[in-house]
Structures are given as structure tokens and as C-alpha cells.
Enzyme design. Sequence first.
Site, PDB file in Angstrom:
ATOM      1  N   CYS A 119      31.417  37.931  35.265  1.00 31.81           N
ATOM      2  CA  CYS A 119      31.427  36.921  36.330  1.00 31.81           C
ATOM      3  C   CYS A 119      30.073  36.756  37.011  1.00 31.81           C
ATOM      4  O   CYS A 119      29.724  35.652  37.425  1.00 31.81           O
ATOM      5  CB  CYS A 119      32.512  37.225  37.362  1.00 31.81           C
ATOM      6  SG  CYS A 119      32.364  38.831  38.164  1.00 31.81           S
ATOM      7  N   CYS A 127      35.290  35.468  34.493  1.00 26.11           N
ATOM      8  CA  CYS A 127      35.081  36.778  33.883  1.00 26.11           C
ATOM      9  C   CYS A 127      35.158  36.762  32.366  1.00 26.11           C
ATOM     10  O   CYS A 127      35.172  37.831  31.739  1.00 26.11           O
ATOM     11  CB  CYS A 127      36.110  37.771  34.434  1.00 26.11           C
ATOM     12  SG  CYS A 127      36.019  37.979  36.229  1.00 26.11           S
ATOM     13  N   LYS A 192      44.248  45.530  38.946  1.00 23.80           N
ATOM     14  CA  LYS A 192      43.322  44.762  39.789  1.00 23.80           C
ATOM     15  C   LYS A 192      44.004  43.474  40.215  1.00 23.80           C
ATOM     16  O   LYS A 192      44.289  42.603  39.394  1.00 23.80           O
ATOM     17  CB  LYS A 192      42.029  44.463  39.020  1.00 23.80           C
ATOM     18  CG  LYS A 192      40.996  43.689  39.834  1.00 23.80           C
ATOM     19  CD  LYS A 192      39.740  43.445  39.007  1.00 23.80           C
ATOM     20  CE  LYS A 192      38.698  42.665  39.778  1.00 23.80           C
ATOM     21  NZ  LYS A 192      37.482  42.430  38.971  1.00 23.80           N
ATOM     22  N   ARG A 202      31.765  38.745  46.444  1.00 27.39           N
ATOM     23  CA  ARG A 202      31.360  37.555  45.697  1.00 27.39           C
ATOM     24  C   ARG A 202      30.119  36.917  46.298  1.00 27.39           C
ATOM     25  O   ARG A 202      29.287  36.361  45.588  1.00 27.39           O
ATOM     26  CB  ARG A 202      32.539  36.582  45.625  1.00 27.39           C
ATOM     27  CG  ARG A 202      33.650  37.112  44.724  1.00 27.39           C
ATOM     28  CD  ARG A 202      34.896  36.279  44.735  1.00 27.39           C
ATOM     29  NE  ARG A 202      35.918  36.882  43.877  1.00 27.39           N
ATOM     30  CZ  ARG A 202      37.185  36.520  43.841  1.00 27.39           C
ATOM     31  NH1 ARG A 202      37.599  35.530  44.615  1.00 27.39           N
ATOM     32  NH2 ARG A 202      38.046  37.126  43.045  1.00 27.39           N
ATOM     33  N   ARG A 214      40.919  33.194  39.944  1.00 25.96           N
ATOM     34  CA  ARG A 214      41.093  34.202  38.898  1.00 25.96           C
ATOM     35  C   ARG A 214      42.538  34.677  38.780  1.00 25.96           C
ATOM     36  O   ARG A 214      42.797  35.718  38.189  1.00 25.96           O
ATOM     37  CB  ARG A 214      40.151  35.380  39.174  1.00 25.96           C
ATOM     38  CG  ARG A 214      38.693  34.955  39.076  1.00 25.96           C
ATOM     39  CD  ARG A 214      37.731  36.080  39.365  1.00 25.96           C
ATOM     40  NE  ARG A 214      36.365  35.579  39.191  1.00 25.96           N
ATOM     41  CZ  ARG A 214      35.338  35.933  39.948  1.00 25.96           C
ATOM     42  NH1 ARG A 214      35.498  36.790  40.943  1.00 25.96           N
ATOM     43  NH2 ARG A 214      34.138  35.434  39.725  1.00 25.96           N
ATOM     44  N   LYS A 245      42.834  48.559  42.471  1.00 20.43           N
ATOM     45  CA  LYS A 245      41.913  47.789  43.300  1.00 20.43           C
ATOM     46  C   LYS A 245      42.627  46.541  43.826  1.00 20.43           C
ATOM     47  O   LYS A 245      43.252  45.829  43.040  1.00 20.43           O
ATOM     48  CB  LYS A 245      40.694  47.378  42.468  1.00 20.43           C
ATOM     49  CG  LYS A 245      39.663  46.546  43.213  1.00 20.43           C
ATOM     50  CD  LYS A 245      38.555  46.097  42.277  1.00 20.43           C
ATOM     51  CE  LYS A 245      37.541  45.241  43.027  1.00 20.43           C
ATOM     52  NZ  LYS A 245      36.486  44.718  42.146  1.00 20.43           N
ATOM     53  N   TYR A 310      32.004  51.666  49.933  1.00 22.17           N
ATOM     54  CA  TYR A 310      30.684  51.360  50.487  1.00 22.17           C
ATOM     55  C   TYR A 310      30.331  52.313  51.620  1.00 22.17           C
ATOM     56  O   TYR A 310      29.189  52.353  52.058  1.00 22.17           O
ATOM     57  CB  TYR A 310      30.660  49.906  50.967  1.00 22.17           C
ATOM     58  CG  TYR A 310      30.897  48.921  49.849  1.00 22.17           C
ATOM     59  CD1 TYR A 310      29.859  48.521  49.021  1.00 22.17           C
ATOM     60  CD2 TYR A 310      32.178  48.421  49.588  1.00 22.17           C
ATOM     61  CE1 TYR A 310      30.075  47.636  47.971  1.00 22.17           C
ATOM     62  CE2 TYR A 310      32.411  47.544  48.538  1.00 22.17           C
ATOM     63  CZ  TYR A 310      31.366  47.154  47.734  1.00 22.17           C
ATOM     64  OH  TYR A 310      31.593  46.292  46.688  1.00 22.17           O
TER      65      TYR A 310
END
Length: 325
Positions: A119, A127, A192, A202, A214, A245, A310
Site C-alpha cells: 500500500c 495492498c 487484521k 496512513r 480495504r 490488529k 509506538y
Amino acid sequence: MEKRPRRLRSNEIIRRMVRETRVDKASLIYPMFVKEGEGIEEQIPSLEGQYRYSVDRLAYGLEEVERAGVSSVMLFGIPGQKDACGSGAYADDGIIQKALREGKKRFPGLYFITDVCLCEYTSHGHCGMLQGDRVDNDSTLKVLEKVALSHAEAGADMVAPSDMMDGRVRSIRGALDRQGFTEIPIMSYAVKYASGFYAPFREAAGSAPAFGDRRGYQMDYHNLREGLKEALLDEEEGADILMVKPAMTYLDVLTRVKEATHLPVAAYSVSGEYAMVKAAARQGWIDEEKILCEMAVAVFRAGASSYLTYGAKELAGWMDEGKLG
């Protein structure tokens, strides 16, 4: 006899002694963005504290990761040019390939995982390969094989396909094995969901689809049993680790996957989860440290073996301070 559970909560020593869920830095994986160009170390507006690095500046980010005691990173590439077939994803001089060579040379003690998807590299932002306005599953598999092989050749320690094409794990495993990369594990984005929590990513990676969405290949978030089916299919096809996810709103799925398989299960606390915490903390509405720690423990309590976040560097620091563990 009267029951008094509070006896085991009376001080920090006893609370830590009987703690049911324990986390450590070895379980953390830190996502990083690598961008084509030079001299780039730019903060991502939607992901406070996260950066896009050019290869020549990547060492600064990796040094921070290593110093924090986090041993694993997940690399996402942002190419200089895109095309309809995402050729930059498997080019020998592609952004991830260059980042791997530099990273492995400078930081041999770090473990490098790479996102295998198209992607970020396709001009249409989907993707896989298009046939008209439809993403074609089987023609995409051959391209994913090339991407995974190029990453392994450049030094990846693990590959992680995130595209959600049917049969991609079997296809990638076969390609790696035929070329002698039998020791490279696959961490499959097995479960996912088509989630609204991906928006900051994104923007960070420039990977929003140019048309449509998607939902034709990512999962419907109403479905749990379908997630178990996807996880077990990927195990059958040769995955070494399964991923759920997003993390925060899918802990029930994470637990069910953990119960259904003997493979390790990872969870990805995605960009939207992190961005919400940062935004609320900036307003003074929540305590960022407490919330990030609570989210991490929830994921491990639900059954995760690994945690992509993160906040990995911050969590590692709080572990050193004894605030999380």
C-alpha cells in the site's frame, strides 16, 4: 472463615510478588518509518513523538531504541516514487532494503522485522494488484513473494505480511524456503480488521487508498469466529507468529486466538490508539503514563506474547523505574 483478598494488596512488595501478568522489554516491538531522501528527521503531526527518518538519519532513531532497551523494530517504508504495481517494495535499492543494510551494519544487536505489503508503494494505495477497481488476490501473491525475498536478502530477521490476501503465508514461506531462507520467521498479520484506528498511520506513511476502501480484504470488525479461521489458516500455511490488529478494541479476539493455537500471538497497538492517548494527555484530561501502562498490561493479560507499540521506548523506561513489569 472470612476471606480477605486485601491481604495480598497491602504494599508494593506483596502486590508485585503475586502479580499474575508480567511484561518485559524483550516483548516490545517499536514501529519506525523510513523515508526516501537525505537529512530527514521529521516529526509526524498525527503521531506525536514519532518521526520519519531518511536512511542517513535512521541511526539516530535506532540509537534511541537500543538505549531504551528495546531490542526489536518494525520497519515501514515511504518510497520516493510509486507505481501501479508497487515495484519499489521489492527493488534492490528500495527504501526498506537500504534501511536494512544500514541498520544491520550499525546496530547488529537489534532485531529487524519488516512489513511486507504494497500500500505504501502503489500509486492507487491498495495492498495488491488491481484488475479494474478490484484487488486481485492471486496475482498479488507473486509480488509479495518478491517483496519478502528482497527483505530477507537485505538482512531482515523476520518478515511480517500485512496485506490480508488469501494464501500469502504459504506463498511467502515457499518462496523463502526455495531460496534458502528457511530460518527467517513469518509474523503474519493474521487477524487484521478494517479499522478506523489506522488513520494516523496512513497519514504518516502516505498509504491511504486513492479510491474505495480495504474492506474487501481486511476483516469486518463484527466478526470473531472469522478471525479464528484466519489465524488457524495462517498457522496451517506456516506462520511462526500470529498478530491481532488493532489491540485495544480486540482483546476478546486476542484471547480467543491465544486459546486456539500453540503459536505465539502478537498484538499491534495501532496509530489511532496512540494518537488518542497523546491528544488527551496534551489536554490534561488523562495521565499518559498510567494509560499507556494500563493498555500494555491489558494486551499481555489477554494473551499476547509480543506487543507492537509506538510507546515502546516509554514503556521500557517505566519498566526500568519499576512502574511497569
